[in-house]
Scaffold this motif. Sequence first.
Motif, PDB file in Angstrom:
ATOM      1  N   LYS A   1     -23.595  56.105 -47.341  1.00 42.68           N
ATOM      2  CA  LYS A   1     -24.733  56.919 -47.747  1.00 42.68           C
ATOM      3  C   LYS A   1     -24.733  57.122 -49.255  1.00 42.68           C
ATOM      4  O   LYS A   1     -25.767  57.080 -49.910  1.00 42.68           O
ATOM      5  CB  LYS A   1     -24.650  58.266 -47.026  1.00 42.68           C
TER       6      LYS A   1
ATOM      7  N   VAL B   1     -29.647  51.491 -38.800  1.00 44.67           N
ATOM      8  CA  VAL B   1     -31.008  51.530 -38.252  1.00 44.67           C
ATOM      9  C   VAL B   1     -32.003  51.534 -39.402  1.00 44.67           C
ATOM     10  O   VAL B   1     -31.738  52.090 -40.467  1.00 44.67           O
ATOM     11  CB  VAL B   1     -31.227  52.771 -37.354  1.00 44.67           C
ATOM     12  N   GLU B   2     -33.164  50.914 -39.155  1.00 39.04           N
ATOM     13  CA  GLU B   2     -34.133  50.754 -40.239  1.00 39.04           C
ATOM     14  C   GLU B   2     -34.771  52.063 -40.668  1.00 39.04           C
ATOM     15  O   GLU B   2     -35.203  52.217 -41.801  1.00 39.04           O
ATOM     16  CB  GLU B   2     -35.213  49.755 -39.807  1.00 39.04           C
ATOM     17  N   GLY B   3     -34.822  53.013 -39.700  1.00 38.68           N
ATOM     18  CA  GLY B   3     -35.453  54.304 -39.989  1.00 38.68           C
ATOM     19  C   GLY B   3     -34.827  55.014 -41.182  1.00 38.68           C
ATOM     20  O   GLY B   3     -35.475  55.824 -41.837  1.00 38.68           O
ATOM     21  N   THR B   4     -33.575  54.664 -41.480  1.00 38.77           N
ATOM     22  CA  THR B   4     -32.887  55.293 -42.603  1.00 38.77           C
ATOM     23  C   THR B   4     -33.590  55.023 -43.925  1.00 38.77           C
ATOM     24  O   THR B   4     -33.613  55.863 -44.819  1.00 38.77           O
ATOM     25  CB  THR B   4     -31.455  54.727 -42.704  1.00 38.77           C
TER      26      THR B   4
ATOM     27  N   TYR C   1     -36.791  54.470 -44.842  1.00 37.24           N
ATOM     28  CA  TYR C   1     -38.101  54.994 -45.251  1.00 37.24           C
ATOM     29  C   TYR C   1     -38.055  56.354 -45.947  1.00 37.24           C
ATOM     30  O   TYR C   1     -38.691  56.519 -46.997  1.00 37.24           O
ATOM     31  CB  TYR C   1     -39.058  54.992 -44.047  1.00 37.24           C
ATOM     32  N   PRO C   2     -37.302  57.310 -45.416  1.00 37.28           N
ATOM     33  CA  PRO C   2     -37.219  58.577 -46.154  1.00 37.28           C
ATOM     34  C   PRO C   2     -36.648  58.386 -47.552  1.00 37.28           C
ATOM     35  O   PRO C   2     -37.097  59.023 -48.505  1.00 37.28           O
ATOM     36  CB  PRO C   2     -36.274  59.432 -45.306  1.00 37.28           C
TER      37      PRO C   2
ATOM     38  N   THR D   1     -39.282  56.892 -49.913  1.00 39.37           N
ATOM     39  CA  THR D   1     -40.263  57.903 -50.300  1.00 39.37           C
ATOM     40  C   THR D   1     -39.660  58.871 -51.308  1.00 39.37           C
ATOM     41  O   THR D   1     -40.323  59.265 -52.268  1.00 39.37           O
ATOM     42  CB  THR D   1     -40.754  58.664 -49.056  1.00 39.37           C
ATOM     43  N   ARG D   2     -38.379  59.212 -51.100  1.00 38.18           N
ATOM     44  CA  ARG D   2     -37.792  60.165 -52.031  1.00 38.18           C
ATOM     45  C   ARG D   2     -37.603  59.544 -53.409  1.00 38.18           C
ATOM     46  O   ARG D   2     -37.909  60.160 -54.429  1.00 38.18           O
ATOM     47  CB  ARG D   2     -36.464  60.688 -51.495  1.00 38.18           C
TER      48      ARG D   2
ATOM     49  N   PHE E   1     -39.967  64.651 -39.340  1.00 42.56           N
ATOM     50  CA  PHE E   1     -40.328  64.548 -40.754  1.00 42.56           C
ATOM     51  C   PHE E   1     -41.267  65.653 -41.203  1.00 42.56           C
ATOM     52  O   PHE E   1     -41.464  65.871 -42.386  1.00 42.56           O
ATOM     53  CB  PHE E   1     -40.934  63.180 -41.058  1.00 42.56           C
TER      54      PHE E   1
ATOM     55  N   ILE F   1     -43.779  59.022 -44.955  1.00 42.87           N
ATOM     56  CA  ILE F   1     -42.644  58.323 -44.336  1.00 42.87           C
ATOM     57  C   ILE F   1     -43.058  57.789 -42.971  1.00 42.87           C
ATOM     58  O   ILE F   1     -42.792  56.630 -42.615  1.00 42.87           O
ATOM     59  CB  ILE F   1     -41.435  59.277 -44.190  1.00 42.87           C
TER      60      ILE F   1
ATOM     61  N   GLY G   1     -34.084  53.288 -34.980  1.00 46.52           N
ATOM     62  CA  GLY G   1     -33.159  54.416 -34.898  1.00 46.52           C
ATOM     63  C   GLY G   1     -33.847  55.731 -34.610  1.00 46.52           C
ATOM     64  O   GLY G   1     -35.039  55.896 -34.856  1.00 46.52           O
TER      65      GLY G   1
ATOM     66  N   ASP H   1     -29.890  59.363 -36.160  1.00 49.57           N
ATOM     67  CA  ASP H   1     -29.143  58.218 -36.693  1.00 49.57           C
ATOM     68  C   ASP H   1     -29.408  57.993 -38.176  1.00 49.57           C
ATOM     69  O   ASP H   1     -28.679  57.278 -38.840  1.00 49.57           O
ATOM     70  CB  ASP H   1     -29.515  56.933 -35.936  1.00 49.57           C
ATOM     71  N   PHE H   2     -30.525  58.564 -38.658  1.00 55.55           N
ATOM     72  CA  PHE H   2     -30.855  58.347 -40.072  1.00 55.55           C
ATOM     73  C   PHE H   2     -29.805  59.028 -40.923  1.00 55.55           C
ATOM     74  O   PHE H   2     -29.445  60.165 -40.697  1.00 55.55           O
ATOM     75  CB  PHE H   2     -32.226  58.948 -40.424  1.00 55.55           C
ATOM     76  N   MET H   3     -29.341  58.330 -41.902  1.00 56.43           N
ATOM     77  CA  MET H   3     -28.405  58.973 -42.814  1.00 56.43           C
ATOM     78  C   MET H   3     -29.230  59.642 -43.890  1.00 56.43           C
ATOM     79  O   MET H   3     -29.870  58.979 -44.704  1.00 56.43           O
ATOM     80  CB  MET H   3     -27.487  57.929 -43.432  1.00 56.43           C
ATOM     81  N   GLU H   4     -29.207  60.941 -43.857  1.00 58.55           N
ATOM     82  CA  GLU H   4     -30.058  61.645 -44.809  1.00 58.55           C
ATOM     83  C   GLU H   4     -29.270  62.709 -45.521  1.00 58.55           C
ATOM     84  O   GLU H   4     -28.266  63.209 -45.030  1.00 58.55           O
ATOM     85  CB  GLU H   4     -31.242  62.286 -44.092  1.00 58.55           C
ATOM     86  N   SER H   5     -29.777  63.073 -46.663  1.00 57.04           N
ATOM     87  CA  SER H   5     -29.191  64.215 -47.357  1.00 57.04           C
ATOM     88  C   SER H   5     -30.318  65.181 -47.675  1.00 57.04           C
ATOM     89  O   SER H   5     -31.458  64.927 -47.354  1.00 57.04           O
ATOM     90  CB  SER H   5     -28.497  63.756 -48.633  1.00 57.04           C
TER      91      SER H   5
END
Lengths: 109, 537
Positions: free
Chosen positions: A12, A45-48, A50-51, A54-55, B35, B44, B80, B84-88
């Motif tokens: 990450k 996973v691909e969903g990671t 997109y956010p 955008t950020r 979201f 998004i 995912g 599962d999304f790796m987010e901060s």
Amino acid sequence: MDLNNTKAQMRKGVLEYCILLVIDGKPLYASDIIDELSRSKMIVVEGTLYPLLTRLKNDGLLAYKWEESTQGPPRKYYELTDEGRYFLNEMGASWDELVEAVRMIKEHK
Amino acid sequence: MKKTFTINISGSIFHIDEDAYEKLQRYLHMLNRHFGAAVEGQEILQDIEARISELFIEKTTNKVEVITDGMVDEVIARMGKPEDFMESGEEEASAKAQPEEALTDSQKIRRRLYRDGDNRVLGGVCSGMGAYFNIDVVILRIIFVIALFLSVGVAPIVYIVFWIAVPKAKTTAQRLEMKGKEATISNIEKTIREDVKEVGDTINNYKNSSSADGSTRREQFGDVVTSIFRVVLRVLVLLFGAVLIIGGIASLIGFVTSIAIGHSFMHGGPWNFGWDSDVNMTGLLEHFVSPGAYTVSLIAISVLIGIPILLILFIGTKLLFRYKTNNKLIGLGTFGLWLAALIALIVVSVNQVGNFGKQSSQTVTQKIDCTTCKTLYLETTDDLYESLIEDHISLDRMKIAVVNGKEKMLGHPRFTIEKSSTGEYLLLIKKRARGNSTEDAQKNVELIEYNFSQKDSTLKFDPYYFLKENAKWRNQEVSMILKVPEGKSVYLNEKMTEIIYDIENTENMWDGDMVGKIWTMTPDGLALKQAPVQLTK
């Protein structure tokens, strides 16, 4: 300590740098970026993605333009802004330092 | 054979079978909630939809036309799930702190009332309500604006109560709850019906278990009782909440009307309908509370009565909407404010009671110059105020009349007749008042105005005594004694009923019956003149 979790945390941390690295040079659209990152196993996973895209865009590091596609609807092509390029350089330098630091510690043993 | 739907994802058309459609819809719904409704979240989501569309295009090119369950599973696996999304970032972090099932099992989340900060105008109360009741926010806002004009200032108060009491939906999980499983009337009905069904089932179980041994039967009987009890309790709680809300709003309207209408700027507004009295609580206070204490006591009374009403409203809405409250500070503050108001009011009251501590009186004796006349004719002037008096308010013997928009305090004097020790008619007018000192009481006595007039053998009394303008009510009273010498007579006109008070007479006749007759003073007291007299006046 959860090994998978630690791995995910490490990934990450460098994921944003990798995204900038992939986009650097030529405009890319999301699927190209995904292909690149999936090949190097940076994302699961691909969903990671997109956010993050955008950020980065909202932070002014990326910009996008719409381009017509031969198949399906128009696509968003991302490219680096000047700020993004500066950011990439800075991150690159600090990445090299990190790698160097890790290498030195390993060799010193 | 399977049913298919035609759907549009990000501008491309797909055929999709029923199961796949439902799965995809659930997935997109979940992403949407994750979201959020903000611009960033929507962007998004659009990007993700575009990608899903692209993946479907890839998959449907080679002969397969219809998107199947398996294909959706594949896509979901590839994209995912939110967890599962790796987010901060803080928002995601706090969302993660919530139980994970809140995200995946969204169907089961009970809906709670939140303020919706994303779609707010003021505090997001209307938008939160809209989400809760599934009503378009615009409609709620229009209703609120109308209520603003019709509710005598209650609508803003109710709004502020909600603003303070209802928490704002901050995290994803809270936004999920905000739009969670509907808790509308039909849904409440549904849960109650389910409970009732459960009761029926347990009763059936109980009946069918006749063969079972005694202890299980007793257990099952206990189940029946508890489930019946639970249904009854739930219905009662809901009803109680509704009653509290309705009662709270009604008393708030009544209370605000009573407080606020008193101010002149509120007069004549569209909210001033149906209020037929010109005197109200604030006006009334003005008549006996000294000016400094007046404002203090008014505020104290507002707080003292207002806070419990708001509390009732708050508890009612909490029972109905089940929102979480987290503001202990406001609760304690409100309680403190209420106590402060109570103390202030007590202090002011003690102070005001002091204003009634001492009494003073002033008696004026007037000789009625009528040596030649045998009979004195007593009457009162016309009662001009009767229709102007506010009947529902009285301060001991005094009333309030509204004359040309101004409030005037007045009261009937008390009139009685006694034997005169001299050979003359004498009229004693005794004015009495209270004050915080004898001097003050004396001053208050001097604020009393009372008049009578004499013309030949006729005495005309005013039916009322008045207080001078801006005088405070200090228990002012006027009583009169007419001293009649022996052998002389008085005639009591019918109108005198208004003021005569307990005149002793040899007939033991009631005051009301004494009018219209001539009475002569005898050594035994006032006696009825036997022969009916023809009046030539």
